[in-house]
Design a protein around this motif. Structure first.
Motif, PDB file in Angstrom:
ATOM      1  N   LEU A 195       0.828  -1.212   0.000  1.00  0.00           N
ATOM      2  CA  LEU A 195       0.000   0.000   0.000  1.00  0.00           C
ATOM      3  C   LEU A 195       0.860   1.260   0.000  1.00  0.00           C
ATOM      4  N   ARG A 196       2.103   1.151   0.456  1.00  0.00           N
ATOM      5  CA  ARG A 196       2.980   2.316   0.501  1.00  0.00           C
ATOM      6  C   ARG A 196       3.735   2.535  -0.813  1.00  0.00           C
ATOM      7  N   PHE A 197       3.549   1.630  -1.776  1.00  0.00           N
ATOM      8  CA  PHE A 197       4.298   1.745  -3.032  1.00  0.00           C
ATOM      9  C   PHE A 197       3.398   2.202  -4.171  1.00  0.00           C
ATOM     10  N   GLU A 198       4.028   2.845  -5.160  1.00  0.00           N
ATOM     11  CA  GLU A 198       3.293   3.200  -6.369  1.00  0.00           C
ATOM     12  C   GLU A 198       4.203   3.037  -7.577  1.00  0.00           C
ATOM     13  N   HIS A 199       3.791   2.171  -8.493  1.00  0.00           N
ATOM     14  CA  HIS A 199       4.516   1.943  -9.742  1.00  0.00           C
ATOM     15  C   HIS A 199       6.018   1.796  -9.493  1.00  0.00           C
ATOM     16  N   ALA A 200       6.352   0.979  -8.521  1.00  0.00           N
ATOM     17  CA  ALA A 200       7.754   0.811  -8.143  1.00  0.00           C
ATOM     18  C   ALA A 200       8.390  -0.393  -8.827  1.00  0.00           C
ATOM     19  N   PHE A 201       7.614  -1.467  -9.022  1.00  0.00           N
ATOM     20  CA  PHE A 201       8.239  -2.749  -9.347  1.00  0.00           C
ATOM     21  C   PHE A 201       8.074  -3.124 -10.824  1.00  0.00           C
ATOM     22  N   ASP A 202       9.201  -3.553 -11.394  1.00  0.00           N
ATOM     23  CA  ASP A 202       9.157  -4.046 -12.766  1.00  0.00           C
ATOM     24  C   ASP A 202       8.606  -5.467 -12.786  1.00  0.00           C
ATOM     25  N   TRP A 203       8.828  -6.180 -11.658  1.00  0.00           N
ATOM     26  CA  TRP A 203       8.332  -7.556 -11.596  1.00  0.00           C
ATOM     27  C   TRP A 203       7.914  -7.849 -10.156  1.00  0.00           C
ATOM     28  N   LEU A 204       6.737  -8.422 -10.009  1.00  0.00           N
ATOM     29  CA  LEU A 204       6.217  -8.790  -8.691  1.00  0.00           C
ATOM     30  C   LEU A 204       5.988 -10.291  -8.649  1.00  0.00           C
ATOM     31  N   MET A 219      -8.997  -4.699  -1.746  1.00  0.00           N
ATOM     32  CA  MET A 219      -8.026  -3.675  -1.387  1.00  0.00           C
ATOM     33  C   MET A 219      -6.604  -4.178  -1.652  1.00  0.00           C
ATOM     34  N   LEU A 220      -6.326  -5.423  -1.242  1.00  0.00           N
ATOM     35  CA  LEU A 220      -4.979  -5.962  -1.430  1.00  0.00           C
ATOM     36  C   LEU A 220      -4.728  -6.292  -2.897  1.00  0.00           C
ATOM     37  N   GLN A 221      -5.764  -6.744  -3.592  1.00  0.00           N
ATOM     38  CA  GLN A 221      -5.592  -7.036  -5.011  1.00  0.00           C
ATOM     39  C   GLN A 221      -5.231  -5.765  -5.776  1.00  0.00           C
ATOM     40  N   ARG A 222      -5.889  -4.658  -5.404  1.00  0.00           N
ATOM     41  CA  ARG A 222      -5.557  -3.392  -6.059  1.00  0.00           C
ATOM     42  C   ARG A 222      -4.168  -2.915  -5.677  1.00  0.00           C
ATOM     43  N   ALA A 223      -3.765  -3.211  -4.431  1.00  0.00           N
ATOM     44  CA  ALA A 223      -2.434  -2.791  -3.981  1.00  0.00           C
ATOM     45  C   ALA A 223      -1.356  -3.405  -4.869  1.00  0.00           C
ATOM     46  N   ILE A 224      -1.583  -4.642  -5.288  1.00  0.00           N
ATOM     47  CA  ILE A 224      -0.605  -5.307  -6.154  1.00  0.00           C
ATOM     48  C   ILE A 224      -0.502  -4.585  -7.488  1.00  0.00           C
ATOM     49  N   SER A 225      -1.648  -4.277  -8.092  1.00  0.00           N
ATOM     50  CA  SER A 225      -1.556  -3.684  -9.425  1.00  0.00           C
ATOM     51  C   SER A 225      -1.017  -2.252  -9.358  1.00  0.00           C
ATOM     52  N   ARG A 226      -1.233  -1.565  -8.240  1.00  0.00           N
ATOM     53  CA  ARG A 226      -0.682  -0.216  -8.114  1.00  0.00           C
ATOM     54  C   ARG A 226       0.811  -0.207  -7.852  1.00  0.00           C
ATOM     55  N   ALA A 227       1.290  -1.225  -7.141  1.00  0.00           N
ATOM     56  CA  ALA A 227       2.717  -1.276  -6.820  1.00  0.00           C
ATOM     57  C   ALA A 227       3.540  -1.649  -8.051  1.00  0.00           C
ATOM     58  N   GLU A 228       2.870  -2.280  -9.010  1.00  0.00           N
ATOM     59  CA  GLU A 228       3.551  -2.699 -10.227  1.00  0.00           C
ATOM     60  C   GLU A 228       3.674  -1.509 -11.175  1.00  0.00           C
ATOM     61  N   LYS A 229       4.819  -1.413 -11.867  1.00  0.00           N
ATOM     62  CA  LYS A 229       4.962  -0.352 -12.865  1.00  0.00           C
ATOM     63  C   LYS A 229       3.965  -0.584 -13.991  1.00  0.00           C
ATOM     64  N   LYS A 230       3.650   0.490 -14.709  1.00  0.00           N
ATOM     65  CA  LYS A 230       2.718   0.321 -15.833  1.00  0.00           C
ATOM     66  C   LYS A 230       3.312  -0.608 -16.877  1.00  0.00           C
ATOM     67  N   THR A 231       4.642  -0.616 -16.955  1.00  0.00           N
ATOM     68  CA  THR A 231       5.301  -1.506 -17.908  1.00  0.00           C
ATOM     69  C   THR A 231       5.661  -2.849 -17.282  1.00  0.00           C
ATOM     70  N   GLY A 232       5.282  -3.050 -16.008  1.00  0.00           N
ATOM     71  CA  GLY A 232       5.722  -4.231 -15.276  1.00  0.00           C
ATOM     72  C   GLY A 232       4.854  -5.450 -15.521  1.00  0.00           C
ATOM     73  N   CYS A 233       5.239  -6.565 -14.900  1.00  0.00           N
ATOM     74  CA  CYS A 233       4.429  -7.783 -14.976  1.00  0.00           C
ATOM     75  C   CYS A 233       4.595  -8.561 -13.673  1.00  0.00           C
ATOM     76  N   HIS A 234       3.820  -9.637 -13.521  1.00  0.00           N
ATOM     77  CA  HIS A 234       3.870 -10.373 -12.262  1.00  0.00           C
ATOM     78  C   HIS A 234       3.799 -11.878 -12.463  1.00  0.00           C
ATOM     79  N   LEU A 235       4.226 -12.569 -11.421  1.00  0.00           N
ATOM     80  CA  LEU A 235       4.183 -14.032 -11.397  1.00  0.00           C
ATOM     81  C   LEU A 235       3.427 -14.450 -10.147  1.00  0.00           C
ATOM     82  N   PHE A 236       2.378 -15.234 -10.306  1.00  0.00           N
ATOM     83  CA  PHE A 236       1.653 -15.783  -9.169  1.00  0.00           C
ATOM     84  C   PHE A 236       2.189 -17.175  -8.866  1.00  0.00           C
ATOM     85  N   LEU A 237       2.360 -17.473  -7.585  1.00  0.00           N
ATOM     86  CA  LEU A 237       2.783 -18.811  -7.184  1.00  0.00           C
ATOM     87  C   LEU A 237       1.698 -19.442  -6.323  1.00  0.00           C
TER      88      LEU A 237
END
Ligand SMILES: [Zn+2]
Ligand SMILES: [Zn+2]
Ligand SMILES: [Zn+2]
Lengths: 440, 224
Positions: A195-204, A219-237
């Motif tokens: 929640l304290r991050f914004e568009h910080a991560f290239d990869w989550l 709320m937490l699901q949105r936190a993930i997409s906000r912390a990710e950069k607009k150009t970023g992507c993510h991996l779910f485990l």
């Protein structure tokens, strides 16, 4: 000059005015007729107001109160990292052939910038499978976060990542910690901290993506997409994808790597179901089912350590007392609010305790070599199908002791129990096709 | 109904007596679990500071204060549950939690004999950062007079950061408001504060209230 690195890729209130920062953004903003918190994105209730007239957010209060008089400041992520001189991946281990296959797929997907899912059974070694992709991402000077809804998962993971990427700046963030934040290339944290991050991560990397409370918290699901950069992507485990993820997989909306076999090549332990008629009635007389007592005494005689899962926190004292009366002693009980939780889990890891009696909090993220698993009241609604598969997955994880016993005591069969058994059987059928075998 | 502390849904328990009085039922703010986190002071307590104890004789702390007696009552014990409450309400600034203690305070005030209620004030800086006075937050319509103010430039260390010895020698932090004499002359004044620790704050306040011409001063705190 101030050190402004704590604002890189984050949105924070500033204690004093920081001249280097441009005008901040009001933290609690009026939008139409309502007020919205700009950190957690939740809407305020009409009563969330202070005596001085300011509005304040109760939803993320634990992270420090934000009001309509607070401003949030941010500096867009500059990726100011220096690479270590030697190899980035300092992990000494070896991937199995199956793990290597999965690792290559994961790495390829991240190189292509795809959102993806790694579905690997409990004990598949999914952390290590991610290492090659992680090493590649770090070499690109990407800022990366490894996050989980469960603090235990983060606490177990952080030292492993520290070892595996020794030259990379890292920090661990979770609720009650006292160590200060440092700007790092690899962040391990609970999802709340995002929640304290914004568009910080290239990869989550989102570990245990199906775990409470992420699955039920927009709320937490949105936190993930906000912390990710607009150009970023993510991996779910995950080892146990929920309905929603399974649907996305079927529709081909998510690049999925699937690993149905444990790293040591042995199949998953099956759940052995036993009837314990009216065990709750017996418990009120401080007695446990005779079958269960016999089994646990046998474990005691052979020095087989075990985990006993029970439905509720309030069951713990009664069960501990009944065990004590039956001469099964020396263990401890643990639950989410237990102040000594971390110490007890550590004592169990260090082989200081013969057993732990626990609620579902230990269903995932913790690994004890050579452990037997017993569930009392597996038909209670707190044990979902995913929880049962995860709990059973605590057993037989080490290559030296791949044969794990999992016993589940129930008053009646439930759908969750039957589904869990079917899921384990299905995974084992697929595991067999990849050469999996039963331990001797 | 949603509990104001844990924010979980709960079914309020309605007792028969309340139903039969035909008065509108006050909505409970706390669920059963959160209610048990706070311990009301019942049974024997120190007659001077209101601390819960086994006997009704003056406690050790009060013995040392004999020179400046002030009679205090306290509503709850200052135990782990109350500390957690104060942490969230006062220090994290969760103003909504005031609702949790309005009803018990209302009852406690009914048992006190006084003419004028004077809450302990907060300083300007705290008002700006916290945004509310934690003491008046617990009042729900009871009349009170803000007869005291905190002297300018008083705020230094918070009380909670001081040792007992440091607190005992704190200089007078309060002053009377200009119209205080009219409010206080010949009245029985009840001071209201959050936590009774050494009683130093309340004694400073009582001293000023007496200067203002009050006939008698007693105090009530939420916790001891
Ligand atoms: Zn918020
Ligand atoms: Zn509650
Ligand atoms: Zn006393």
């Amino acid at each position: 000059m101030n050190d402004l690195s704590e604002f890189f890729g984050r949105r924070l209130p500033a204690a004093q005015a920081v001249p280097e920062l441009e005008d901040g953004q009001i933290a609690v903003q009026r939008i139409g007729q309502r007020y919205q918190c700009q950190r957690c994105q939740q809407w305020l209730a009409a009563t969330d107001r202070l005596a001085n007239g300011a509005w304040y957010c109760r939803q993320c209060l634990q992270m420090g109160r934000l009001t309509s008089q607070t401003k949030l400041y941010t500096i867009s992520e500059p990726n100011r990292f220096s690479l270590p001189p030697g190899k980035i991946l300092t992990w000494q281990g070896q991937l199995s052939a199956e793990q290597q296959r999965a690792a290559t797929l994961v790495k390829t997907a991240v190189q292509q910038g795809h959102n993806q899912l790694l579905w690997a059974v409990t004990g598949a070694g999914k952390t290590e499978i991610v290492y090659p992709a992680m090493a590649w991402a770090l070499a690109q000077r990407w800022r990366v976060a490894w996050v989980s809804p469960r603090v235990d998962v983060c606490l177990e993971l952080a030292p492993r990542l520290q070892q595996a990427f020794r030259g990379v700046s890292q920090c661990l963030l979770y609720g009650d910690q006292s160590t200060p934040y440092t700007y790092s290339q690899l962040t391990t944290c609970t999802i709340h901290q995002l929640l304290r991050f914004e568009h910080a991560f290239d990869w989550l990397v989102v570990d245990e993506v199906d775990a409470f409370p992420l699955a039920t918290s927009p709320m937490l699901q949105r936190a993930i997409s906000r912390a990710e950069k607009k150009t970023g992507c993510h991996l779910f485990l995950t080892a146990t994808p929920g309905e929603q993820l399974q649907r996305q997989i079927r529709r081909g909306q998510l690049t999925t790597t699937y690993l149905p076999l444990r790293y040591h090549g042995f199949l998953l332990p099956r759940i052995d179901l036993r009837l314990a008629w009216r065990w709750r009635m017996q418990l009120t007389k401080q007695r446990l089912p005779a079958k269960l007592i016999r089994q646990l005494r046998d474990y005691g005689c052979t020095q087989q350590r075990f985990l006993l899962f029970v439905p509720h926190v309030r069951d713990l004292p009664e069960i501990m007392q009944a065990l004590n009366q039956a001469g099964i002693q020396g263990g401890a009980s643990v639950h989410a609010g237990d102040p000594e939780r971390a110490a007890k889990v550590q004592a169990m890891r260090d082989q200081q305790l013969p057993f732990l009696v626990t609620t579902t909090i230990l269903e995932r993220g913790v690994t004890f070599p050579n452990i037997a698993v017993v569930i009392l009241g597996g038909d209670d609604p707190v044990f979902s199908t995913a929880a049962l598969v995860q709990i059973a997955g605590r057993a037989g994880r080490s290559a030296r002791y791949p044969r794990g016993e999992v016993t589940c005591y129930v008053q009646s069969q439930t759908q969750a129990v039957r589904r869990a058994q079917r899921m384990i059987d299905r995974l084992n059928r697929q595991g067999k096709q990849q050469g999996g075998r039963w331990p001797q | 109904m949603i509990c104001v502390w844990c924010q979980q849904q709960f079914q309020p328990i309605i007792d028969l007596k309340a139903l039969l009085t035909w008065r509108p039922l006050p909505a409970p703010a706390l669920c059963a679990t959160c209610t048990t986190r706070l311990t009301p002071i019942t049974g024997p307590s120190c007659p001077t500071c209101g601390r819960r104890q086994a006997t009704t004789s003056i406690c050790y702390d009060c013995e040392r204060w004999q020179a400046e007696p002030l009679k205090n009552h306290a509503v709850f014990q200052y135990d782990a549950g109350m500390k957690a409450y104060m942490q969230q309400y006062k220090f994290q600034g969760d103003y909504a939690l005031r609702l949790a203690l309005q009803a018990p305070l209302r009852q406690a005030l009914r048992r006190q004999a006084y003419d004028v209620l004077v809450p302990i004030p907060i300083d300007q800086q705290t008002w700006l950062t916290r945004g509310f006075n934690q003491v008046t937050g617990w009042l729900s319509g009871q009349p009170f007079q803000q007869a005291l103010t905190v002297k300018h430039a008083h705020k230094e260390q918070p009380q909670s950061a001081k040792t007992r010895e440091q607190r005992l020698v704190t200089p007078q932090p309060f002053a009377l408001v200009p119209q205080a004499a009219d409010l206080l002359r010949g009245q029985r004044v009840l001071l209201l504060d959050d936590v009774y620790t050494t009683g130093r704050t309340l004694r400073h306040a009582a001293q000023q209230i007496y200067f203002g011409g009050a006939k008698a001063v007693t105090s009530l705190t939420l916790a001891r």
